[in-house]
Design a protein around this motif. Structure first.
Motif, mmCIF file in Angstrom:
data_model
loop_
_atom_site.group_PDB
_atom_site.id
_atom_site.type_symbol
_atom_site.label_atom_id
_atom_site.label_comp_id
_atom_site.label_asym_id
_atom_site.label_seq_id
_atom_site.Cartn_x
_atom_site.Cartn_y
_atom_site.Cartn_z
ATOM 1 N N ASP A 130 -32.872 -115.845 6.897
ATOM 2 C CA ASP A 130 -31.438 -115.663 7.848
ATOM 3 C C ASP A 130 -31.831 -116.165 9.060
ATOM 4 O OD1 ASP A 130 -28.600 -115.630 8.455
ATOM 5 O OD2 ASP A 130 -28.680 -113.480 8.754
ATOM 6 N N ILE A 131 -32.185 -117.165 9.534
ATOM 7 C CA ILE A 131 -32.524 -117.514 10.711
ATOM 8 C C ILE A 131 -31.311 -117.739 11.702
ATOM 9 C CG2 ILE A 131 -32.396 -120.216 10.248
ATOM 10 C CD1 ILE A 131 -34.818 -120.658 12.199
ATOM 11 N N THR A 132 -31.523 -116.951 12.940
ATOM 12 C CA THR A 132 -30.547 -116.907 13.855
ATOM 13 C C THR A 132 -31.163 -116.796 15.172
ATOM 14 O OG1 THR A 132 -29.667 -115.279 12.178
ATOM 15 C CG2 THR A 132 -28.740 -114.955 14.317
ATOM 16 N N ALA A 133 -30.181 -117.080 16.071
ATOM 17 C CA ALA A 133 -30.762 -117.182 17.478
ATOM 18 C C ALA A 133 -29.982 -115.782 18.071
ATOM 19 C CB ALA A 133 -29.813 -118.275 18.339
ATOM 20 N N ILE A 134 -30.966 -115.369 18.971
ATOM 21 C CA ILE A 134 -30.544 -114.069 19.539
ATOM 22 C C ILE A 134 -30.462 -114.358 21.008
ATOM 23 C CG2 ILE A 134 -31.160 -111.732 20.064
ATOM 24 C CD1 ILE A 134 -30.976 -112.453 17.143
ATOM 25 N N GLY A 135 -29.147 -114.505 21.608
ATOM 26 C CA GLY A 135 -28.806 -114.757 22.844
ATOM 27 C C GLY A 135 -28.966 -116.311 22.911
ATOM 28 N N HIS A 136 -29.378 -116.636 24.186
ATOM 29 C CA HIS A 136 -29.589 -118.040 24.533
ATOM 30 C C HIS A 136 -30.969 -118.524 24.766
ATOM 31 C CE1 HIS A 136 -25.362 -119.063 24.733
ATOM 32 N NE2 HIS A 136 -25.185 -118.023 25.194
ATOM 33 N N ASP A 137 -32.069 -117.699 24.234
ATOM 34 C CA ASP A 137 -33.298 -117.913 24.539
ATOM 35 C C ASP A 137 -34.305 -117.317 23.332
ATOM 36 O OD1 ASP A 137 -33.137 -115.256 25.315
ATOM 37 O OD2 ASP A 137 -34.284 -115.509 27.216
ATOM 38 N N LYS A 138 -33.935 -117.030 22.214
ATOM 39 C CA LYS A 138 -34.721 -116.481 21.206
ATOM 40 C C LYS A 138 -34.020 -116.470 19.746
ATOM 41 C CE LYS A 138 -36.181 -112.405 24.065
ATOM 42 N NZ LYS A 138 -35.430 -112.684 25.082
ATOM 43 N N TYR A 139 -34.954 -116.503 19.043
ATOM 44 C CA TYR A 139 -34.477 -116.875 17.593
ATOM 45 C C TYR A 139 -35.495 -115.952 16.637
ATOM 46 C CZ TYR A 139 -37.901 -120.300 16.211
ATOM 47 O OH TYR A 139 -39.068 -121.055 16.195
ATOM 48 N N VAL A 140 -34.886 -115.350 15.502
ATOM 49 C CA VAL A 140 -35.665 -114.705 14.555
ATOM 50 C C VAL A 140 -35.570 -115.657 13.172
ATOM 51 C CG1 VAL A 140 -35.751 -112.621 15.559
ATOM 52 C CG2 VAL A 140 -33.743 -113.285 14.009
ATOM 53 N N LEU A 141 -36.555 -115.413 12.498
ATOM 54 C CA LEU A 141 -36.557 -116.028 11.128
ATOM 55 C C LEU A 141 -35.582 -115.353 9.995
ATOM 56 C CD1 LEU A 141 -40.120 -117.340 10.706
ATOM 57 C CD2 LEU A 141 -38.251 -118.757 11.761
ATOM 58 N N GLY A 142 -35.536 -114.113 10.372
ATOM 59 C CA GLY A 142 -34.842 -113.040 9.546
ATOM 60 C C GLY A 142 -35.502 -111.877 9.678
ATOM 61 N N ARG B 14 -44.310 -124.890 16.842
ATOM 62 C CA ARG B 14 -42.647 -125.171 17.462
ATOM 63 C C ARG B 14 -42.495 -124.483 18.628
ATOM 64 N NH1 ARG B 14 -42.868 -121.834 12.873
ATOM 65 N NH2 ARG B 14 -41.955 -120.015 13.088
ATOM 66 N N ASP B 15 -43.459 -123.643 19.233
ATOM 67 C CA ASP B 15 -43.180 -122.910 20.414
ATOM 68 C C ASP B 15 -42.417 -123.843 21.603
ATOM 69 O OD1 ASP B 15 -43.956 -120.537 19.242
ATOM 70 O OD2 ASP B 15 -46.056 -120.410 20.291
ATOM 71 N N HIS B 16 -42.925 -125.111 21.596
ATOM 72 C CA HIS B 16 -42.464 -125.766 22.670
ATOM 73 C C HIS B 16 -41.006 -126.248 22.712
ATOM 74 C CE1 HIS B 16 -43.812 -128.564 19.618
ATOM 75 N NE2 HIS B 16 -42.997 -129.434 20.233
ATOM 76 N N LEU B 17 -40.463 -126.047 21.519
ATOM 77 C CA LEU B 17 -39.262 -126.342 20.936
ATOM 78 C C LEU B 17 -38.117 -125.123 21.029
ATOM 79 C CD1 LEU B 17 -39.698 -128.898 18.262
ATOM 80 C CD2 LEU B 17 -39.018 -129.369 20.478
ATOM 81 N N LYS B 18 -38.780 -123.968 21.210
ATOM 82 C CA LYS B 18 -38.020 -122.848 21.217
ATOM 83 C C LYS B 18 -36.431 -122.892 21.759
ATOM 84 C CE LYS B 18 -38.678 -119.148 23.747
ATOM 85 N NZ LYS B 18 -39.215 -117.757 24.354
ATOM 86 N N LEU B 19 -36.093 -123.359 22.879
ATOM 87 C CA LEU B 19 -34.789 -123.364 23.247
ATOM 88 C C LEU B 19 -33.902 -124.334 22.845
ATOM 89 C CD1 LEU B 19 -35.645 -122.963 27.247
ATOM 90 C CD2 LEU B 19 -34.784 -121.193 25.640
ATOM 91 N N GLN B 20 -34.661 -125.822 22.036
ATOM 92 C CA GLN B 20 -33.986 -126.449 21.396
ATOM 93 C C GLN B 20 -33.515 -126.051 20.218
ATOM 94 O OE1 GLN B 20 -37.021 -129.515 22.682
ATOM 95 N NE2 GLN B 20 -35.512 -130.930 22.188
ATOM 96 N N ILE B 21 -34.366 -125.072 19.347
ATOM 97 C CA ILE B 21 -34.305 -124.445 18.173
ATOM 98 C C ILE B 21 -32.961 -123.463 18.346
ATOM 99 C CG2 ILE B 21 -34.945 -122.938 16.260
ATOM 100 C CD1 ILE B 21 -37.697 -124.156 16.770
ATOM 101 N N VAL B 22 -32.916 -122.782 19.349
ATOM 102 C CA VAL B 22 -31.861 -121.757 19.795
ATOM 103 C C VAL B 22 -30.787 -122.554 19.907
ATOM 104 C CG1 VAL B 22 -31.165 -120.367 21.566
ATOM 105 C CG2 VAL B 22 -33.455 -120.166 20.744
ATOM 106 N N ALA B 23 -30.679 -123.672 20.635
ATOM 107 C CA ALA B 23 -29.307 -124.558 20.863
ATOM 108 C C ALA B 23 -28.856 -124.947 19.653
ATOM 109 C CB ALA B 23 -29.629 -125.536 21.954
ATOM 110 N N TYR B 24 -29.902 -125.607 18.799
ATOM 111 C CA TYR B 24 -29.439 -126.020 17.397
ATOM 112 C C TYR B 24 -28.900 -124.876 16.632
ATOM 113 C CZ TYR B 24 -29.333 -128.050 12.818
ATOM 114 O OH TYR B 24 -28.829 -128.299 11.431
ATOM 115 N N LEU B 25 -29.293 -123.557 16.425
ATOM 116 C CA LEU B 25 -28.617 -122.726 15.806
ATOM 117 C C LEU B 25 -27.425 -122.139 16.234
ATOM 118 C CD1 LEU B 25 -32.087 -120.354 15.526
ATOM 119 C CD2 LEU B 25 -30.728 -121.531 13.685
#
Length: 88
Positions: free
Chosen positions: A27-39, A61-72
């Motif tokens: 259950d990949i989920t953004a946590i706030g606006h700057d983090k995400y967890v895979l589940g 993928r660390d360089h894309l962390k904020l973009q992944i968060v924005a997508y989530l």
């Protein structure tokens, strides 16, 4: 012998990356606006082989962390954090 550079995930691959993580049962989920967890831990343990395969496929993928968060956030997979001292 020269070591090859590790593969870096491209921004265009974010939707496929997220889809594969979900398909693996996490259950990949953004946590706030700057983090995400895979589940949660149990999901990640159950999907360990799939997560390893996905990591190898998409690479660093660390360089894309904020973009992944924005997508989530854009697909509704987020938890909004309350700022201490404020009430909604």
């Amino acid at each position: 012998m020269a070591q090859s550079k590790p593969r870096k995930m491209k921004p265009s691959e974010i939707p496929d990356f997220v889809s594969e993580i979900i398909a693996a049962g996490c259950d990949i989920t953004a946590i706030g606006h700057d983090k995400y967890v895979l589940g949660d831990i149990e999901e990640q343990d159950a999907a360990l082989e799939d997560l390893d395969r996905i990591g190898d496929k998409f690479g660093e993928r660390d360089h894309l962390k904020l973009q992944i968060v924005a997508y989530l956030w854009s697909i509704g997979r987020y938890i909004e954090l309350e700022i201490e001292g404020t009430r909604h």
